[in-house]
Design an enzyme around this catalytic site. Sequence first.
Site, PDB file in Angstrom:
ATOM      1  CB  ALA A  41      -0.354  12.530 -23.800  1.00 32.18           C
ATOM      2  CE1 TYR A  47      -4.229   1.765   0.598  1.00 25.67           C
ATOM      3  CE2 TYR A  47      -2.677   3.378   1.492  1.00 25.67           C
ATOM      4  CZ  TYR A  47      -3.942   3.070   1.012  1.00 25.67           C
ATOM      5  OH  TYR A  47      -4.894   4.044   0.930  1.00 25.67           O
ATOM      6  CG  HIS A  83     -18.145  12.338 -30.161  1.00 26.37           C
ATOM      7  ND1 HIS A  83     -18.145  13.429 -29.325  1.00 26.37           N
ATOM      8  CD2 HIS A  83     -17.004  11.661 -29.890  1.00 26.37           C
ATOM      9  CE1 HIS A  83     -17.035  13.404 -28.591  1.00 26.37           C
ATOM     10  NE2 HIS A  83     -16.338  12.356 -28.915  1.00 26.37           N
ATOM     11  CE  LYS A 112      -3.813   9.304 -25.088  1.00 26.66           C
ATOM     12  NZ  LYS A 112      -4.053  10.498 -24.318  1.00 26.66           N
ATOM     13  CG  PHE A 163      -6.773  16.010 -24.961  1.00 28.11           C
ATOM     14  CD1 PHE A 163      -6.890  15.506 -26.245  1.00 28.11           C
ATOM     15  CD2 PHE A 163      -7.246  15.239 -23.911  1.00 28.11           C
ATOM     16  CE1 PHE A 163      -7.464  14.267 -26.474  1.00 28.11           C
ATOM     17  CE2 PHE A 163      -7.816  13.993 -24.132  1.00 28.11           C
ATOM     18  CZ  PHE A 163      -7.925  13.508 -25.410  1.00 28.11           C
ATOM     19  CG  ASP A 164     -11.380  16.144 -26.396  1.00 24.65           C
ATOM     20  OD1 ASP A 164     -10.329  16.440 -26.974  1.00 24.65           O
ATOM     21  OD2 ASP A 164     -12.184  15.310 -26.797  1.00 24.65           O
ATOM     22  CG  ASP A 205      -1.680  17.296 -21.976  1.00 28.54           C
ATOM     23  OD1 ASP A 205      -1.225  16.149 -21.796  1.00 28.54           O
ATOM     24  OD2 ASP A 205      -2.840  17.513 -22.375  1.00 28.54           O
TER      25      ASP A 205
HETATM   26  C1  LIG Z   1      -5.211  11.274 -23.807  1.00 29.64           C
HETATM   27  C2  LIG Z   1      -4.824  12.621 -23.459  1.00 29.64           C
HETATM   28  C3  LIG Z   1      -5.192  13.193 -22.232  1.00 29.64           C
HETATM   29  C4  LIG Z   1      -6.086  12.482 -21.235  1.00 29.64           C
HETATM   30  O1  LIG Z   1      -5.529  11.299 -20.796  1.00 29.64           O
HETATM   31  P1  LIG Z   1      -6.390  10.000 -20.446  1.00 29.64           P
HETATM   32  O2  LIG Z   1      -5.335   9.018 -20.066  1.00 29.64           O
HETATM   33  O3  LIG Z   1      -7.169   9.606 -21.656  1.00 29.64           O
HETATM   34  O4  LIG Z   1      -7.272  10.336 -19.306  1.00 29.64           O
HETATM   35  C5  LIG Z   1      -4.769  14.470 -21.960  1.00 29.64           C
HETATM   36  N1  LIG Z   1      -4.042  15.165 -22.843  1.00 29.64           N
HETATM   37  C6  LIG Z   1      -3.663  14.653 -24.028  1.00 29.64           C
HETATM   38  C7  LIG Z   1      -2.849  15.460 -24.977  1.00 29.64           C
HETATM   39  C8  LIG Z   1      -4.060  13.381 -24.387  1.00 29.64           C
HETATM   40  O5  LIG Z   1      -3.719  12.887 -25.581  1.00 29.64           O
END
Ligand SMILES: *Cc1c(COP(=O)(O)O)cnc(C)c1O
Length: 460
Positions: free
Chosen positions: A217, A72, A450, A258, A124-125, A215
Amino acid sequence: MQLPAAEPYKIKMVEPIYLSTRTEREQWIREAKYNLFNLRSEQVYIDLLTDSGTGAMSDRQWAAIMTGDESYAGSSSYYHLKDVIKNLFGFDYFLPTHQGRAAENVLFSALVKDGDLIPGNSHFDTTKGHIEFRHAIAVDCTIQESFEPSNLHPFKGNVDIDQLKEVLDNNPIEHIPFIILTLTCNSSGGQPVSMQNIREVKALADQYNIPLLFDSARFAENAWFISQREAGYQNKTIREIVLEMSSYADGMTMSSKKDGIVNIGGFIATRRKEWYDQACTFNIMFEGFVTYGGMAGRDMNALAVGLMEATEPDYLTSRIGQVQYLGEQLSGYGITVQQPYGGHAIFVDARAFLPYVRQEEFIAQTLSIELYLEAGIRAVEVGTLMADRDPLTRENRYPKLEFMRLAIPRRVYSNLHLDVIAVALKNLYDRRLEIKLGYRITQEAPILRHFTVELEPIAM
Ligand SMILES: *Cc1c(COP(=O)(O)O)cnc(C)c1O
């Protein structure tokens, strides 16, 4: 003769996939209400819905799974991952989270307040969602070239420095908790940000005393593009470039699905102790104790290995090479796709492909359905369906561009699979003028429609 560039791995375990008949696919897509998200994965032959969490782990990652420590608190897997993050990015503080949006949720809970502005490059969304959920505003300062699909600018993820400066000049600094840079920029098609641009954003951030957040990813893919396209980086290793990139940041949020090449996971890393201290409380509330935060020990172990593999030059050359290979084939067939090709996906210009389908009948969705019917390939619409309705007028919002995105999972498909995709699209392209009618909505959710929308074909 130069040797062809083959994949830098061989296959030890296989997962059978099945090419169905057109009759079967016609029935399945009807049952799925013409929404590709509703298909079962067994009904898909080649799945290009996303590159998120869909990569193949290596034998070394699977071996690391077996030595995961599920304690843990204070597990060896946590310290293993912490060391890798420190070595790759130079950040002393790190918090695991269950995926990227969870990292956003935790860090933004600490940093983002009502009325704040967060400037960046095409957020990103989920990032935008976590900003707007806190009644703050995401200000998009991406360069204009990014919105021109055939503009060959090598770094279409870059920030427009003048526009950013204007935002900083015209707003109270105490309402700008950080600037965010998305590397590569997912929303603009996996387009990279140059080191020069990162440096300029950092200089401006320093001038105004505002922190800079990444960010990250697709940080490794961004570094690969810098090594290929930016003067002065040809003799640097990917890891040297990654370390220089993050030297300009105060911290990062990461979706490990990613460039971590794992199926689930995320993290926050930072050099600011006060960010870490504030985020810890929210991590414990939302994710888990600070040394596991929503991840199993074995998954942290696999991620530590995945981050190292994702920064191997041979891996990146092959991975991004596959995306370029598909892009070149499609261009060769005369199909219009976004240029230059991005790092993780090819964006097909659906409007150029299907000139007779009207925008209110969902051009890119129509193309995605046709591609599924043709060869069992699942792409995703990035167009009018995804753009949703205007929250006030409830009218459809029509984006400038109607794209069908073909996202390539990491280490999953061979170039022969890519050939199948290219030929399927060529066949469609040859008879594209016969496709005149699109779809109408029969059922939709008030936001993010969507994912769950139901459609029916428009009859003659
Ligand atoms: C996928 C992604 C996220 C969100 O990550 P999740 O692992 O899907 O929650 C944030 N920013 C970027 C650029 C992404 O491609």
